[in-house]
Design an enzyme around this catalytic site. Structure first.
Site, PDB file in Angstrom:
ATOM      1  N   LYS A  44       0.952  -1.247  -0.022  1.00 17.80           N
ATOM      2  CA  LYS A  44       0.034  -0.029  -0.047  1.00 17.80           C
ATOM      3  C   LYS A  44       0.758   1.455  -0.212  1.00 17.80           C
ATOM      4  O   LYS A  44       0.381   2.298  -0.225  1.00 17.80           O
ATOM      5  CB  LYS A  44      -0.987   0.046   1.048  1.00 17.80           C
ATOM      6  CG  LYS A  44      -2.158  -0.931   0.989  1.00 17.80           C
ATOM      7  CD  LYS A  44      -2.881  -1.179   2.483  1.00 17.80           C
ATOM      8  CE  LYS A  44      -3.206  -0.199   3.217  1.00 17.80           C
ATOM      9  NZ  LYS A  44      -4.030  -0.216   4.410  1.00 17.80           N
ATOM     10  N   LYS A  46       2.503   2.149   2.610  1.00 22.70           N
ATOM     11  CA  LYS A  46       2.635   2.825   3.926  1.00 22.70           C
ATOM     12  C   LYS A  46       3.583   1.956   4.792  1.00 22.70           C
ATOM     13  O   LYS A  46       3.713   0.712   4.995  1.00 22.70           O
ATOM     14  CB  LYS A  46       1.277   2.694   4.605  1.00 22.70           C
ATOM     15  CG  LYS A  46       0.103   3.356   4.107  1.00 22.70           C
ATOM     16  CD  LYS A  46      -1.127   3.306   5.007  1.00 22.70           C
ATOM     17  CE  LYS A  46      -2.059   4.345   4.730  1.00 22.70           C
ATOM     18  NZ  LYS A  46      -3.323   4.334   5.753  1.00 22.70           N
TER      19      LYS A  46
HETATM   20  N1  C2G Z   1     -10.746   7.100   9.106  1.00 19.35           N
HETATM   21  C1  C2G Z   1     -11.742   8.013   9.346  1.00 19.35           C
HETATM   22  N2  C2G Z   1     -11.392   9.297   9.683  1.00 19.35           N
HETATM   23  C2  C2G Z   1     -10.073   9.769   9.709  1.00 19.35           C
HETATM   24  C3  C2G Z   1      -9.107   8.628   9.519  1.00 19.35           C
HETATM   25  C4  C2G Z   1      -9.455   7.563   9.020  1.00 19.35           C
HETATM   26  O1  C2G Z   1     -12.700   7.841   9.240  1.00 19.35           O
HETATM   27  N3  C2G Z   1      -9.689  10.968  10.318  1.00 19.35           N
HETATM   28  C5  C2G Z   1     -10.828   5.722   8.568  1.00 19.35           C
HETATM   29  C6  C2G Z   1     -10.667   5.379   7.299  1.00 19.35           C
HETATM   30  O2  C2G Z   1     -11.513   6.084   6.047  1.00 19.35           O
HETATM   31  C7  C2G Z   1     -10.423   3.817   6.963  1.00 19.35           C
HETATM   32  C8  C2G Z   1     -10.168   3.757   8.484  1.00 19.35           C
HETATM   33  O3  C2G Z   1     -10.327   4.909   9.332  1.00 19.35           O
HETATM   34  O4  C2G Z   1     -11.872   3.384   6.765  1.00 19.35           O
HETATM   35  C9  C2G Z   1      -8.803   3.126   8.692  1.00 19.35           C
HETATM   36  O5  C2G Z   1      -8.043   4.195   8.237  1.00 19.35           O
HETATM   37  P1  C2G Z   1      -6.557   3.691   7.634  1.00 19.35           P
HETATM   38  O6  C2G Z   1      -5.733   3.086   8.700  1.00 19.35           O
HETATM   39  O7  C2G Z   1      -5.672   4.712   7.008  1.00 19.35           O
HETATM   40  O8  C2G Z   1      -6.818   2.709   6.456  1.00 19.35           O
HETATM   41  P2  C2G Z   1      -6.208   2.766   5.052  1.00 19.35           P
HETATM   42  O9  C2G Z   1      -4.756   2.855   4.991  1.00 19.35           O
HETATM   43  O10 C2G Z   1      -6.940   3.748   4.067  1.00 19.35           O
HETATM   44  O11 C2G Z   1      -6.658   1.230   4.432  1.00 19.35           O
HETATM   45  O12 C2G Z   1      -8.240  -2.242   1.866  1.00 19.35           O
HETATM   46  C10 C2G Z   1      -8.494  -1.120   2.439  1.00 19.35           C
HETATM   47  C11 C2G Z   1      -7.336  -0.343   3.021  1.00 19.35           C
HETATM   48  O13 C2G Z   1      -6.965  -1.460   3.902  1.00 19.35           O
HETATM   49  C12 C2G Z   1      -7.674   0.745   3.874  1.00 19.35           C
END
Ligand code: C2G
Length: 130
Positions: A44, A46
């Site tokens: 990803k 990350k």
């Molecule tokens: N999130 C949120 N508000 C934020 C930050 C994050 O609602 N201020 C939500 C994101 O939209 C996501 C969840 O928290 O639904 C997890 O965020 P991340 O860990 O950044 O997830 P991501 O890297 O986007 O991974 O297959 C899908 C991916 O694994 C998603």
């Protein structure tokens, strides 16, 4: 029993994550989180501060989370939904539209992100303080 699933890295756990998990749990009775492994995070693009095991420990301590499974690739969601008999798939709306194909297998819901917080912002702000 209505089962809900969501996915993410959940690094440096913060209130935006908690708001998402709470609303996801409110959509059913049982919430599964597909937690990105360290290896999948590399795919990803990350690099998380906490390891998979550390992030899993944190997530499992959250009252809204019933089960944590590893997210190893982009392709596993359909199988996860089928094998866990998921009713609803939830993601924050930064993913709006990206997983609509899953609506063949379950309800797909995108929830508004929590404004003003992100793992990246936490890292940036802390770096400014040093
Ligand atoms: N999130 C949120 N508000 C934020 C930050 C994050 O609602 N201020 C939500 C994101 O939209 C996501 C969840 O928290 O639904 C997890 O965020 P991340 O860990 O950044 O997830 P991501 O890297 O986007 O991974 O297959 C899908 C991916 O694994 C998603």
């Amino acid at each position: 029993m209505r089962k809900v699933i969501t996915y993410g890295t959940f690094d440096l756990l913060h209130y935006g994550h908690i708001n998402l998990l709470k609303r996801a749990k409110d959509l059913g009775d049982y919430l599964i989180v597909g937690l990105s492994t360290d290896e999948f995070n590399q795919i990803k693009g990350k690099e998380s501060y906490f390891s998979y095991e550390q992030r899993k420990l944190l997530l499992e301590s959250i009252v809204y989370v019933d089960e944590v499974i590893p997210e190893k690739n982009w392709e596993q969601k359909k199988n996860d939904i089928m094998s866990n008999e998921i009713d609803t798939f939830v993601m924050g709306n930064d993913w709006e539209g990206k997983f609509d194909a899953l609506s063949d297998y379950c309800e797909v819901i995108y929830l508004p992100r929590t404004e003003g917080i992100s793992t990246t912002k936490v890292k940036t702000d802390l770096n400014k303080q040093t």
